[in-house]
Design a protein around this motif. Structure first.
Motif, PDB file in Angstrom:
ATOM      1  N   CYS A  57      -1.883  -0.652   0.507  1.00  0.00           N
ATOM      2  CA  CYS A  57      -0.928  -0.829   1.598  1.00  0.00           C
ATOM      3  C   CYS A  57      -1.075   0.353   2.549  1.00  0.00           C
ATOM      4  O   CYS A  57      -1.269   1.492   2.116  1.00  0.00           O
ATOM      5  CB  CYS A  57       0.486  -0.876   1.021  1.00  0.00           C
ATOM      6  SG  CYS A  57       1.763  -0.808   2.271  1.00  0.00           S
ATOM      7  N   ASN A  58      -0.965   0.060   3.851  1.00  0.00           N
ATOM      8  CA  ASN A  58      -1.136   1.121   4.844  1.00  0.00           C
ATOM      9  C   ASN A  58       0.192   1.602   5.437  1.00  0.00           C
ATOM     10  O   ASN A  58       0.206   2.268   6.463  1.00  0.00           O
ATOM     11  CB  ASN A  58      -2.078   0.647   5.951  1.00  0.00           C
ATOM     12  CG  ASN A  58      -3.477   0.439   5.413  1.00  0.00           C
ATOM     13  OD1 ASN A  58      -3.987   1.290   4.693  1.00  0.00           O
ATOM     14  ND2 ASN A  58      -4.087  -0.689   5.725  1.00  0.00           N
ATOM     15  N   HIS A  59       1.289   1.186   4.812  1.00  0.00           N
ATOM     16  CA  HIS A  59       2.627   1.663   5.191  1.00  0.00           C
ATOM     17  C   HIS A  59       2.788   1.671   6.717  1.00  0.00           C
ATOM     18  O   HIS A  59       3.087   2.699   7.345  1.00  0.00           O
ATOM     19  CB  HIS A  59       2.900   3.023   4.537  1.00  0.00           C
ATOM     20  CG  HIS A  59       2.740   2.914   3.050  1.00  0.00           C
ATOM     21  ND1 HIS A  59       3.717   2.428   2.223  1.00  0.00           N
ATOM     22  CD2 HIS A  59       1.650   3.109   2.244  1.00  0.00           C
ATOM     23  CE1 HIS A  59       3.265   2.371   0.977  1.00  0.00           C
ATOM     24  NE2 HIS A  59       2.009   2.769   0.964  1.00  0.00           N
ATOM     25  N   CYS A  60       2.546   0.465   7.260  1.00  0.00           N
ATOM     26  CA  CYS A  60       2.443   0.283   8.716  1.00  0.00           C
ATOM     27  C   CYS A  60       3.710   0.697   9.475  1.00  0.00           C
ATOM     28  O   CYS A  60       4.815   0.672   8.927  1.00  0.00           O
ATOM     29  CB  CYS A  60       2.156  -1.189   9.017  1.00  0.00           C
ATOM     30  SG  CYS A  60       0.770  -1.834   8.076  1.00  0.00           S
ATOM     31  N   PRO A  63       5.693  -3.056   9.809  1.00  0.00           N
ATOM     32  CA  PRO A  63       5.261  -3.781   8.604  1.00  0.00           C
ATOM     33  C   PRO A  63       5.524  -5.281   8.708  1.00  0.00           C
ATOM     34  O   PRO A  63       6.673  -5.710   8.821  1.00  0.00           O
ATOM     35  CB  PRO A  63       6.111  -3.152   7.491  1.00  0.00           C
ATOM     36  CG  PRO A  63       6.819  -1.990   8.087  1.00  0.00           C
ATOM     37  CD  PRO A  63       6.853  -2.205   9.561  1.00  0.00           C
ATOM     38  N   GLN A  64       4.451  -6.047   8.700  1.00  0.00           N
ATOM     39  CA  GLN A  64       4.581  -7.499   8.807  1.00  0.00           C
ATOM     40  C   GLN A  64       5.236  -8.074   7.551  1.00  0.00           C
ATOM     41  O   GLN A  64       5.957  -9.072   7.610  1.00  0.00           O
ATOM     42  CB  GLN A  64       3.204  -8.142   9.022  1.00  0.00           C
ATOM     43  CG  GLN A  64       2.492  -7.665  10.275  1.00  0.00           C
ATOM     44  CD  GLN A  64       3.259  -8.017  11.535  1.00  0.00           C
ATOM     45  OE1 GLN A  64       3.487  -9.181  11.823  1.00  0.00           O
ATOM     46  NE2 GLN A  64       3.660  -7.012  12.295  1.00  0.00           N
ATOM     47  N   CYS A  65       4.979  -7.427   6.402  1.00  0.00           N
ATOM     48  CA  CYS A  65       5.582  -7.857   5.135  1.00  0.00           C
ATOM     49  C   CYS A  65       7.104  -7.824   5.247  1.00  0.00           C
ATOM     50  O   CYS A  65       7.801  -8.754   4.852  1.00  0.00           O
ATOM     51  CB  CYS A  65       5.125  -6.927   4.013  1.00  0.00           C
ATOM     52  SG  CYS A  65       5.392  -5.189   4.408  1.00  0.00           S
ATOM     53  N   VAL A  82       6.576   2.277   2.893  1.00  0.00           N
ATOM     54  CA  VAL A  82       7.176   0.945   2.802  1.00  0.00           C
ATOM     55  C   VAL A  82       7.308   0.606   1.310  1.00  0.00           C
ATOM     56  O   VAL A  82       6.301   0.498   0.606  1.00  0.00           O
ATOM     57  CB  VAL A  82       6.313  -0.109   3.530  1.00  0.00           C
ATOM     58  CG1 VAL A  82       6.886  -1.513   3.341  1.00  0.00           C
ATOM     59  CG2 VAL A  82       6.241   0.222   5.022  1.00  0.00           C
ATOM     60  N   CYS A  99       0.667 -10.038   5.695  1.00  0.00           N
ATOM     61  CA  CYS A  99       0.025  -8.714   5.723  1.00  0.00           C
ATOM     62  C   CYS A  99      -1.437  -8.837   6.147  1.00  0.00           C
ATOM     63  O   CYS A  99      -2.219  -9.537   5.510  1.00  0.00           O
ATOM     64  CB  CYS A  99       0.108  -8.056   4.349  1.00  0.00           C
ATOM     65  SG  CYS A  99      -0.917  -6.568   4.249  1.00  0.00           S
ATOM     66  N   PRO A 100      -1.859  -8.159   7.202  1.00  0.00           N
ATOM     67  CA  PRO A 100      -3.262  -8.277   7.647  1.00  0.00           C
ATOM     68  C   PRO A 100      -4.242  -7.713   6.614  1.00  0.00           C
ATOM     69  O   PRO A 100      -5.414  -8.046   6.642  1.00  0.00           O
ATOM     70  CB  PRO A 100      -3.305  -7.435   8.917  1.00  0.00           C
ATOM     71  CG  PRO A 100      -1.887  -7.227   9.325  1.00  0.00           C
ATOM     72  CD  PRO A 100      -1.071  -7.288   8.078  1.00  0.00           C
ATOM     73  N   TYR A 101      -3.748  -6.841   5.711  1.00  0.00           N
ATOM     74  CA  TYR A 101      -4.649  -6.161   4.778  1.00  0.00           C
ATOM     75  C   TYR A 101      -4.563  -6.696   3.364  1.00  0.00           C
ATOM     76  O   TYR A 101      -5.096  -6.108   2.433  1.00  0.00           O
ATOM     77  CB  TYR A 101      -4.359  -4.647   4.818  1.00  0.00           C
ATOM     78  CG  TYR A 101      -4.492  -4.136   6.216  1.00  0.00           C
ATOM     79  CD1 TYR A 101      -5.754  -3.881   6.746  1.00  0.00           C
ATOM     80  CD2 TYR A 101      -3.380  -4.016   7.042  1.00  0.00           C
ATOM     81  CE1 TYR A 101      -5.889  -3.481   8.064  1.00  0.00           C
ATOM     82  CE2 TYR A 101      -3.512  -3.621   8.361  1.00  0.00           C
ATOM     83  CZ  TYR A 101      -4.774  -3.353   8.868  1.00  0.00           C
ATOM     84  OH  TYR A 101      -4.913  -2.973  10.173  1.00  0.00           O
ATOM     85  N   ALA A 103      -2.349  -6.588   1.225  1.00  0.00           N
ATOM     86  CA  ALA A 103      -1.899  -5.539   0.305  1.00  0.00           C
ATOM     87  C   ALA A 103      -0.985  -6.044  -0.820  1.00  0.00           C
ATOM     88  O   ALA A 103      -1.186  -5.683  -1.976  1.00  0.00           O
ATOM     89  CB  ALA A 103      -1.229  -4.419   1.085  1.00  0.00           C
ATOM     90  N   PRO A 104       0.020  -6.887  -0.517  1.00  0.00           N
ATOM     91  CA  PRO A 104       0.861  -7.339  -1.636  1.00  0.00           C
ATOM     92  C   PRO A 104       0.076  -8.315  -2.526  1.00  0.00           C
ATOM     93  O   PRO A 104      -0.764  -9.068  -2.045  1.00  0.00           O
ATOM     94  CB  PRO A 104       2.022  -8.061  -0.937  1.00  0.00           C
ATOM     95  CG  PRO A 104       1.970  -7.622   0.496  1.00  0.00           C
ATOM     96  CD  PRO A 104       0.529  -7.373   0.776  1.00  0.00           C
ATOM     97  N   LYS A 115       3.374  -4.313  -4.617  1.00  0.00           N
ATOM     98  CA  LYS A 115       2.369  -3.601  -3.808  1.00  0.00           C
ATOM     99  C   LYS A 115       2.496  -2.085  -3.953  1.00  0.00           C
ATOM    100  O   LYS A 115       3.495  -1.604  -4.501  1.00  0.00           O
ATOM    101  CB  LYS A 115       2.472  -4.004  -2.333  1.00  0.00           C
ATOM    102  CG  LYS A 115       3.694  -3.470  -1.654  1.00  0.00           C
ATOM    103  CD  LYS A 115       3.482  -3.411  -0.166  1.00  0.00           C
ATOM    104  CE  LYS A 115       4.563  -2.566   0.481  1.00  0.00           C
ATOM    105  NZ  LYS A 115       4.378  -1.139   0.277  1.00  0.00           N
TER     106      LYS A 115
HETATM  107  S1  SF4 Z   1       2.078  -4.669   2.911  1.00  0.00           S
HETATM  108 FE1  SF4 Z   1       0.650  -4.935   4.600  1.00  0.00          FE
HETATM  109  S2  SF4 Z   1       1.938  -5.179   6.438  1.00  0.00           S
HETATM  110 FE2  SF4 Z   1       3.231  -4.339   4.802  1.00  0.00          FE
HETATM  111  S3  SF4 Z   1       3.174  -2.133   5.168  1.00  0.00           S
HETATM  112 FE3  SF4 Z   1       1.566  -2.601   3.650  1.00  0.00          FE
HETATM  113  S4  SF4 Z   1      -0.307  -2.941   4.848  1.00  0.00           S
HETATM  114 FE4  SF4 Z   1       1.428  -3.020   6.280  1.00  0.00          FE
END
Ligand code: SF4
Ligand code: SF4
Lengths: 184, 289
Positions: A57-60, A63-65, A82, A99-101, A103-104, A115
């Protein structure tokens, strides 16, 4: 005071040993099939080569999640991490789709998603995230994202084109990537 | 099979079918008030209302099968402030209430014609609102260009119109067949409703094709959708059969129950295929990173 924690991935030193991924798995005791940090392999023909990106996770910033989760499980701590309230998750998998990556991760046995939380409990105790600590090649670093970006100004847009990564403008991830074999 | 998200396919298609049918009944009562005033005709609509209520309830419950932890489903409204999925849950809860009241009005208070018409209008509007909220769930995902487009809303509305108007037009045609009322016409608005559904569905298919000229994930979605055999059935069962039903009913206003059931199944299965494509166009690319 940390505004926002983030990761730095220096692809130049990564040889794909996946120690970070396994260290994360054992630290968090995730179930079978659930990996919060994964190492992606890229193969090139011209010139022949390989590259790896370790990513969780990139802790955007956006955050789309968190946006899509109907059970309000995600929240952003003051230090930008996040985190998910796992108890509340109902396993709808919306966060995975959003999530674009990727991650979850969904565990079909438990029926819930989980995640990376950037080892928040370890950080609170003054320790480093387990993945960062375990990397034998020093590829992974972490810290205040502003500091990391000051040290390395690798342009995400260019890296995204090269490795076909998602557009960072969707969620504004807190990651600095130093590309492998950067000839430019 | 998981890339097709079948519980969501049946949830969305069944509920859109229910809403489209309410819209078509409202249209029928408006252009041919004889359906309100004549007892035998109105009885058709009354029983139809019960069937529509059941379809909407069953469809809504099927959405629970998508959850990994269905017992926690009540927590799905905690994100009302930001999550369109929470809003969808509330919208469909309210819609079921509205459709229930509508079905009761149709069944018990059929002497009060203006009440029946008003309840039908309200249920139609509530249905359209719920469908648009559903579409927002997918539109909200900015990382998937195939979903993050107004075509999602268009495709959901197209499904509702096509299924609803085909259902009610065929119901009228079966009524004519049973009453041997061959000289009666199927109202033009009903057939227009079918053709509008077909036209909107065609726009959706053309947009998918246009995706081949795009880049990144959109090309992947376009290839997944257009390269699937399901697309063939969507075109045959939805676009061609839908147009065929409208043309046939324009010329011939009655049809046997057996033929009507067969035609309905073809169009319904095409709508299911279309929705499977909607999900697999994105989900087949997972993990996307
Ligand atoms: S789960 Fe995905 S969208 Fe949510 S903070 Fe992590 S990388 Fe970003
Ligand atoms: S799977 Fe869990 S965490 Fe993810 S969106 Fe659904 S309820 Fe939220």
């Amino acid at each position: 005071m940390v505004r926002q924690y983030g990761f730095l991935v220096d692809m130049r030193g990564c040889y794909g040993c996946k120690t970070c991924s396994m260290a994360c798995k054992s630290e968090n005791a995730t179930p079978t099939g659930v990996l919060w940090r994964r190492v992606r392999e890229f193969n090139f023909d011209d010139p022949n080569g390989m590259a790896f990106i370790s990513m969780s996770c990139n802790h955007c910033d956006d955050p789309q999640c968190m946006k899509v989760c109907p059970a309000d499980t995600y929240s952003k701590r003051p230090d930008g991490i996040v985190v998910q309230d796992h108890e509340k998750c109902i396993g709808c998998r919306m966060c995975i789709m959003a999530c674009p990556y990727n991650a979850p991760v969904f565990d079909p046995v438990e029926g819930k998603t989980s995640k990376c939380n950037l080892c928040a409990e370890r950080l609170d105790e003054g320790l480093k995230p387990r993945c960062v600590e375990s990397c034998p090649a020093g590829v992974l670093q972490f810290g205040d994202i502003d500091e990391l970006r000051k040290r390395y100004s690798a342009d995400l847009s260019r890296i995204e084109t090269r490795y076909k990564l998602p557009d960072h403008r969707i969620s504004h991830p807190n990651i600095v990537i130093i590309p492998a074999g950067d000839k430019e | 099979m998981s890339e097709y998200e079948l519980p969501l396919v049946f949830f969305t298609v069944l509920c859109q079918w229910a809403v489209g049918s309410i819209i078509a009944i409202t249209a029928l009562m408006t252009v041919q008030p004889v359906w309100l005033n004549e007892e035998t005709r109105f009885n058709r609509l009354r029983y139809m209302a019960l069937v529509i209520l059941v379809i909407n309830i069953v469809g809504s419950f099927l959405s629970l099968l998508h959850l990994g932890s269905p017992l926690g489903a009540y927590r799905a409204i905690l994100g009302l402030g930001h999550s369109w999925l929470s809003r969808e849950v509330v919208a469909f809860f309210l819609l079921n209430g509205v459709v229930f009241i509508w079905a009761v009005v149709m069944f018990r208070f059929n002497r009060n014609r203006s009440l029946v018409k008003s309840a039908s209008f309200v249920a139609s509007l509530a249905g359209i609102a719920a469908i648009l909220v559903s579409a927002q769930v997918y539109y909200q995902m900015a990382s998937h260009p195939m979903w993050h487009s107004l075509v999602t809303h268009l495709s959901f509305i197209a499904t509702a119109l096509l299924l609803g108007f085909v259902t009610i037009s065929l119901m009228v045609a079966v009524y004519h067949y049973r009453q041997q009322a061959q000289q009666s016409k199927i109202p033009g608005l009903m057939l227009t409703g079918i053709l509008l559904g077909v036209l909107l569905m065609l726009c959706v298919v053309l947009w998918y094709s246009h995706g081949l000229n795009g880049q990144g994930q959109m090309v992947g979605s376009a290839i997944a959708v257009l390269g699937s055999g399901l697309m063939g059935w969507l075109i045959f069962g939805g676009l061609i059969t839908g147009t065929g039903v409208a043309t046939y009913l324009y010329k011939q206003s009655s049809v046997s129950m057996a033929k009507a059931t067969l035609l309905m199944l073809v169009v319904l299965s095409a709508a299911v295929c279309g929705r499977m494509l909607f999900y697999s166009g994105v989900m087949s690319q997972s993990p996307w990173f």
